[in-house]
Design an enzyme around this catalytic site. Sequence first.
Site, PDB file in Angstrom:
ATOM      1  N   LYS A 106     -42.702 -39.747  44.217  1.00 49.64           N
ATOM      2  CA  LYS A 106     -43.759 -40.579  44.803  1.00 49.64           C
ATOM      3  C   LYS A 106     -43.602 -42.026  44.357  1.00 49.64           C
ATOM      4  CE  LYS A 106     -47.304 -36.978  44.925  1.00 49.64           C
ATOM      5  NZ  LYS A 106     -48.559 -36.539  44.310  1.00 49.64           N
TER       6      LYS A 106
ATOM      7  N   HIS B  71     -29.370 -10.508  56.078  1.00 48.68           N
ATOM      8  CA  HIS B  71     -28.230 -10.859  56.919  1.00 48.68           C
ATOM      9  C   HIS B  71     -27.754 -12.283  56.655  1.00 48.68           C
ATOM     10  CE1 HIS B  71     -28.519  -7.138  59.363  1.00 48.68           C
ATOM     11  NE2 HIS B  71     -29.739  -7.177  58.855  1.00 48.68           N
TER      12      HIS B  71
ATOM     13  N   GLU C 275     -44.477 -25.026  40.447  1.00 48.24           N
ATOM     14  CA  GLU C 275     -45.168 -26.161  39.823  1.00 48.24           C
ATOM     15  C   GLU C 275     -45.800 -25.787  38.495  1.00 48.24           C
ATOM     16  OE1 GLU C 275     -46.430 -29.280  43.358  1.00 48.24           O
ATOM     17  OE2 GLU C 275     -48.008 -28.236  42.274  1.00 48.24           O
TER      18      GLU C 275
HETATM   19  O1  PA5 Z   1     -50.911 -28.096  43.128  1.00 48.47           O
HETATM   20  C1  PA5 Z   1     -51.014 -29.308  43.194  1.00 48.47           C
HETATM   21  O2  PA5 Z   1     -51.772 -29.946  42.432  1.00 48.47           O
HETATM   22  C2  PA5 Z   1     -50.273 -30.116  44.239  1.00 48.47           C
HETATM   23  O3  PA5 Z   1     -49.346 -29.392  44.929  1.00 48.47           O
HETATM   24  C3  PA5 Z   1     -51.257 -30.696  45.235  1.00 48.47           C
HETATM   25  O4  PA5 Z   1     -51.960 -29.660  45.839  1.00 48.47           O
HETATM   26  C4  PA5 Z   1     -50.562 -31.531  46.323  1.00 48.47           C
HETATM   27  O5  PA5 Z   1     -49.724 -32.491  45.727  1.00 48.47           O
HETATM   28  C5  PA5 Z   1     -51.599 -32.231  47.180  1.00 48.47           C
HETATM   29  O6  PA5 Z   1     -52.432 -33.032  46.395  1.00 48.47           O
HETATM   30  P1  PA5 Z   1     -53.825 -33.536  46.923  1.00 48.47           P
HETATM   31  O7  PA5 Z   1     -54.691 -32.370  47.182  1.00 48.47           O
HETATM   32  O8  PA5 Z   1     -54.352 -34.423  45.831  1.00 48.47           O
HETATM   33  O9  PA5 Z   1     -53.545 -34.311  48.192  1.00 48.47           O
END
Ligand code: PA5
Length: 421
Positions: free
Chosen positions: A411, A297, A276
């Site tokens: 989303k 494996h 990310e």
């Molecule tokens: O790193 C990030 O920002 C995302 O992976 C969030 O942690 C994930 O989408 C969950 O979001 P939230 O904590 O708002 O539910």
Amino acid sequence: MIKADLSGAMAFIDERELSPGEGRKLLDGLYGGHIGREGAGWLKLPVDYGDRVSDDIKKAAGRITGDSAALVVIGIGGSYLGARAAIDFIKSPNYNLLSKKTPDIYFVGNNLSGDYLEQVIALIGGRDFSVNYISKSGSTIEPSIAFRVFKNLLTARYGADGAKKRIYVTTDPGKGKLRSLADREGYQSFPIPGDVGGRYSVLSAVGLLPAAAAGINIDDMMAGAREMMEKSEADALKYASLRQALYRRGKKIELLCCFEPCFHYAGEWWKQLFGESEGKNGKGIFPAYTDFTTDLHSLGQYIQEGERTLMETFVTIDTARSKLRIPTDGDLDDGLNKLSGREILTVNNAASKAVKQAHLDGGVPVMELHVPDVSARSFGALVQFFEIACAVSALLMKVNPFDQPGVEAYKKNLYANLGLQ
Ligand code: PA5
């Protein structure tokens, strides 16, 4: 302390391609608030998350242990993987099956499977339980649905007021849907500082409350992170700049590998952290995690002889807990009785050396990170090490490590498909 042995990968680049000075400047910029001010708050967590917050966390963990046989941790992505990684690494991947004084911990809200939720409900059965709902935004669909299910269950079992006392919320201190819900309902809540994004939040209440509930010493975790900053920052910067140099040479995929299964979820957490943070603007090293020797494996053939776009990072845990030795068995004539009496660890270490050499010979640059053991201190150090390396690595390729605009695409479609827009 965490040490990087990068010698195996140096043959794949020219040393002048490394930019340690540039990495240092970027990290200083993060510390000084000139770069990434909106998302670099995690750098300070080990130093100033505050005794008050950690006291509250310990007290809540004590209360959960006192009144609950199970804790349901609701969250996804950065609001899930770090806590799970900590419990697997420090306690055991089989934590729930151990005989212990602390509650079983079930992670939900990290998928959309009704089967999975029903199985967890069945596993909790008639036992007392509490819920830790973790979401920075408070509007993520997976945890939001799971919370409805478990809040219902709590209310049916303990009544509305009883349920409220068993719901612990971890969210933004100043904004968001979950913030207002917690304030309205009077749930005990824990802050995720505004300048700490999900994937960088393990060393806030996001990771610390579930870890403390599992009996992990969270002070040690924070001390390990601080120690890393004092002693291993230079290694983190070298790792960041070497992986970037390898990327420029066409090594577009990084496999993180560990020979201990307790690291599996740390690998999952690492995947999210780097994926990310770096994968945007058409750039980024693709992060993949492999359990060794298991995946040798399945993926071993590809790693040895497939497309030469791979680099590897071995996480080597220097001291294993187990002293288990290999027994002799006269019925078996597979030639392995010569190993009788030796610790299994020696075979695992020998495998690690053998794999490293084979992969280097096959044209895969191998970097190695040494972690002293599977303690809370080492876990905290690892988290801080990777977070620093990741932020600097992303900045080195001119990518913002702290946003994730691409996550919104699925989303939006999902909301549209469900008629929620
Ligand atoms: O790193 C990030 O920002 C995302 O992976 C969030 O942690 C994930 O989408 C969950 O979001 P939230 O904590 O708002 O539910």
